[in-house]
Structures are given as structure tokens and as C-alpha cells.
Design an enzyme around this catalytic site. Structure first.
Site, short mmCIF file in Angstrom:
data_model
loop_
_atom_site.label_atom_id
_atom_site.label_comp_id
_atom_site.label_asym_id
_atom_site.label_seq_id
_atom_site.Cartn_x
_atom_site.Cartn_y
_atom_site.Cartn_z
CE LYS A 42 -3.62 -0.13 -0.38
NZ LYS A 42 -4.82 -0.47 -1.18
N1 PMP Z 1 -2.92 -7.14 1.28
C1 PMP Z 1 -2.85 -6.28 2.29
C2 PMP Z 1 -2.10 -6.69 3.52
C3 PMP Z 1 -3.46 -5.02 2.20
O1 PMP Z 1 -3.39 -4.17 3.23
C4 PMP Z 1 -4.18 -4.71 1.03
C5 PMP Z 1 -4.86 -3.38 0.90
N2 PMP Z 1 -6.04 -3.21 1.61
C6 PMP Z 1 -4.24 -5.64 -0.01
C7 PMP Z 1 -3.59 -6.84 0.15
C8 PMP Z 1 -5.03 -5.40 -1.25
O2 PMP Z 1 -4.47 -4.50 -2.13
P1 PMP Z 1 -5.39 -3.58 -3.05
O3 PMP Z 1 -6.04 -2.57 -2.15
O4 PMP Z 1 -4.45 -2.97 -4.00
O5 PMP Z 1 -6.42 -4.42 -3.70
#
Ligand code: PMP
Length: 325
Positions: A42
Site C-alpha cells: 500500500k
Molecule cells: N494485502 C494487504 C495486507 C493489504 O493491506 C491490502 C490493501 N487493503 C491488499 C492486500 C489489497 O491490495 P489492493 O487494495 O491494492 O487491492
């Protein structure tokens, strides 16, 4: 030179996961996103959104950033925002791993915990962040709908994977929260190679698997994974190009989390373990083909140690540590 946190975002290693590549006769790779300065994937979303807001004149020196987050986006916004002179306020559901609140609080971030409620409830962390922005004139990052999130993933994450694999990538496998990663990376890589297969992973309690297979957003059960799974279609997710969907259970995720820690010395968080489990299932289907399968190691397992390496917690969720089948 990378002598700021800002410049340290991205350019993460693409690690070959030896044990699973050997088992399946495919080549499994994990993008080591835990090596970003704030420790998660993130940081990219945070940088993309701050950069865009600064360019548009929405974020001015000394401003306050507010965001609703499972934690990692808040950490990314804080790591980069504090360096750039902003104040950061986050709203977070109150059931996340304590390590994430502690990290945020150690940086002086104003953390407002809110109860876990359905999205329609105004008490939801998303609406609470928007309300704080409106009331106080703060800048709301809005990672779910702000496509500067996914755009930054196209520009950096997608491009890095293409370059690191020298254009030889067969399958992209990923779970999704805001859809920024999957939306941005699938779009970039499909443009480069339309034959690329994209597999969406979904934990229990999330509606995206059902949306893909049956066209309706439905999900039963729940998951201990953090940062992934959602019951609505976001602007970032709508851009994703998906060929198949797979549901992965918490038990399957935990088996992989322990396997990676003990066999490959990769101590990863719950979404990363779920991602690799999905990649492994896809690899078994293509056993012996040598296909290159790429997924994301979104953050580090130390961020969830109080949960996933806590026998009492696992038992309370009916989860058992057992060898990977
Ligand atoms: N894994 C973790 C640990 C996250 O914090 C997030 C974001 N909320 C994601 C995966 C998913 O990524 P994205 O928001 O880009 O879909």
C-alpha cells in the site's frame, strides 16, 4: 539515489519461491512488497494518490490527510506524508492486528477505531473518513475510488513485473481489497501480453468470487485475513481484467503461511499467504509445465504475529497448523 522514503517505494525484488516451484514444476514468484518503506504494497497506493493530489493542488503544504483503512494504506500515507510535512488521521475497523495500530501510533498518527459494520452503515470506516474530511476540510485519499491508486500500480508494479520476468509471465494471481493492485497490474500486463491469464482470489465473506462466477455480489462466512475481500465493486476494481476466480479458505491460507515461514524463510502476512496458496493451486493444475506464475507478498508476517503465530488465537478460529498437501 534513493535517499528519501518517497524514493524508496517500489522496485521490490521478484522472489522465486523455491519449495513450491520444485513441487509443481512451475515457476512461482512473489513480488516482495513487504520491502517497501512502510512495509506493504500500500505504500505504492499512498505515493500514487499523494503525487496526484499534489499535482492537482488538492494537497497543500501542512495539510491533513485522512483515510479509512485496514491499516496498511494509513501506514503508507503516514510514512510518506509525515516526510512531506502532512498530518495524518486514519479511521480503522477495530478488529485488525494490534501491530498495525501500534505502528501508526508510534508515528504519531491520530488513529480512530470504529466498529466493524456493513458498508451501508454510516459508522463504517469509509464513511467516517469522508465525514471527517468534509467537516474539517482535510484531504481524503479515498483509496477505493481514487484511480490514482491503480494507475500507480500500472506504472510501477506492472512495469516492474514485466521487466523482471523479461516479458515471460503466464499467470497473475491475486486477492484484492481496493482493486488497485489487481486493476492496475492486470491492465498493464494484459496490454503487454493478451495471453496472460489473470486469476482473482477471494477469501470467505467476500463477494467478488460470486460476482465473477454468478454475477452477484454475495459471500458467506468470514475470514481472518486483513486488507482483502469486499462486498462492492470499486472504481479501481472495475478496471481489472480477470479470467478466472478461486476461493481460498483461512485454513488453506494458514497452511501456506506456516509452510513459507518454515521452508522458504518467507514470513508473510495473511493476504500474501492467501495469494501464494492460490498461486500454488493454479500451479498444481499446470503441473510440470514450467509456467511462470506471479503473485504479491503484500506485507510481512510480523505485522500479524499476535494473531497468526498465537496458538490460542488460531484455536479460537478453528484453524490448525498442518503440512501443506
Ligand atoms: N494485502 C494487504 C495486507 C493489504 O493491506 C491490502 C490493501 N487493503 C491488499 C492486500 C489489497 O491490495 P489492493 O487494495 O491494492 O487491492
Amino acid at each position: 539515489m534513493r535517499n528519501t522514503l518517497w524514493d524508496a517505494v517500489g522496485d521490490t525484488p521478484l522472489l522465486r519461491i523455491a519449495s513450491l516451484s520444485q513441487r509443481t514444476g512451475c515457476e512461482l514468484f512473489g513480488k516482495a512488497e513487504f520491502m517497501n518503506p512502510g512495509g506493504s504494497i500500500k505504500d505504492r497506493a499512498a505515493k500514487g494518490m499523494i503525487r496526484d493530489a499534489e499535482a492537482k493542488g488538492l494537497l497543500k503544504p501542512g495539510a491533513t490527510i485522512v483515510e479509512g483503512t485496514a491499516g496498511n494504506t494509513g501506514i503508507g500515507l503516514a510514512v510518506l506524508g509525515i516526510e512531506r510535512g502532512y498530518r495524518v488521521v486514519v479511521t480503522m475497523p477495530d478488529n485488525q492486528a494490534r501491530e498495525k495500530y501500534e505502528y501508526l501510533e508510534s508515528m504519531g498518527v491520530d488513529v480512530r477505531k470504529v466498529p466493524v459494520v456493513p458498508f451501508a452503515n454510516p459508522a463504517h470506516f469509509f464513511h467516517q473518513a469522508r465525514a471527517l474530511a468534509e467537516t474539517n476540510g482535510w484531504w481524503w485519499a479515498n483509496q477505493f475510488e481514487n484511480v490514482a491508486n491503480g494507475d500507480f500500480h500500472s506504472e510501477t508494479t506492472g512495469k516492474e513485473i514485466w521487466e523482471q520476468t523479461e516479458g515471460r509471465v503466464d499467470v497473475l494471481v491475486a486477492s484484492t481489497g481496493t482493486g488497485g493492485t489487481l486493476g492496475g497490474v492486470s491492465r498493464y500486463l494484459k496490454e503487454k501480453n493478451p495471453a496472460l491469464e489473470v486469476v482473482l482470489l477471494d477469501p470467505h465473506g467476500s463477494g467478488l468470487f460470486c460476482h465473477f462466477t454468478e454475477g452477484k455480489i454475495e459471500g458467506s462466512g468470514s475470514s481472518i485475513t486483513e486488507g482483502i475481500g469486499i462486498m462492492r465493486l470499486t472504481e479501481n476494481f472495475k478496471r481489472a481484467r480477470i479470467d478466472a476466480a478461486l476461493r481460498v479458505s483461512d485454513q488453506e491460507m494458514i497452511e501456506m503461511l506456516y509452510h513459507l515461514a518454515r521452508t522458504d524463510a518467507l514470513v508473510v502476512g495473511t493476504s500474501a499467504a492467501l495469494n501464494v496458496r492460490g498461486a500454488y493451486e493454479v500451479a498444481k493444475k499446470y503441473q510440470g509445465s514450467g509456467k511462470r506464475i506471479v503473485t504479491f507478498l503484500c506485507d510481512h508476517g510480523s505485522r500479524y504475529a499476535s494473531k497468526v503465530f498465537n496458538a490460542e488465537f488460531l484455536a479460537s478460529k478453528g484453524l490448525v497448523e498442518r503440512p501443506l498437501p
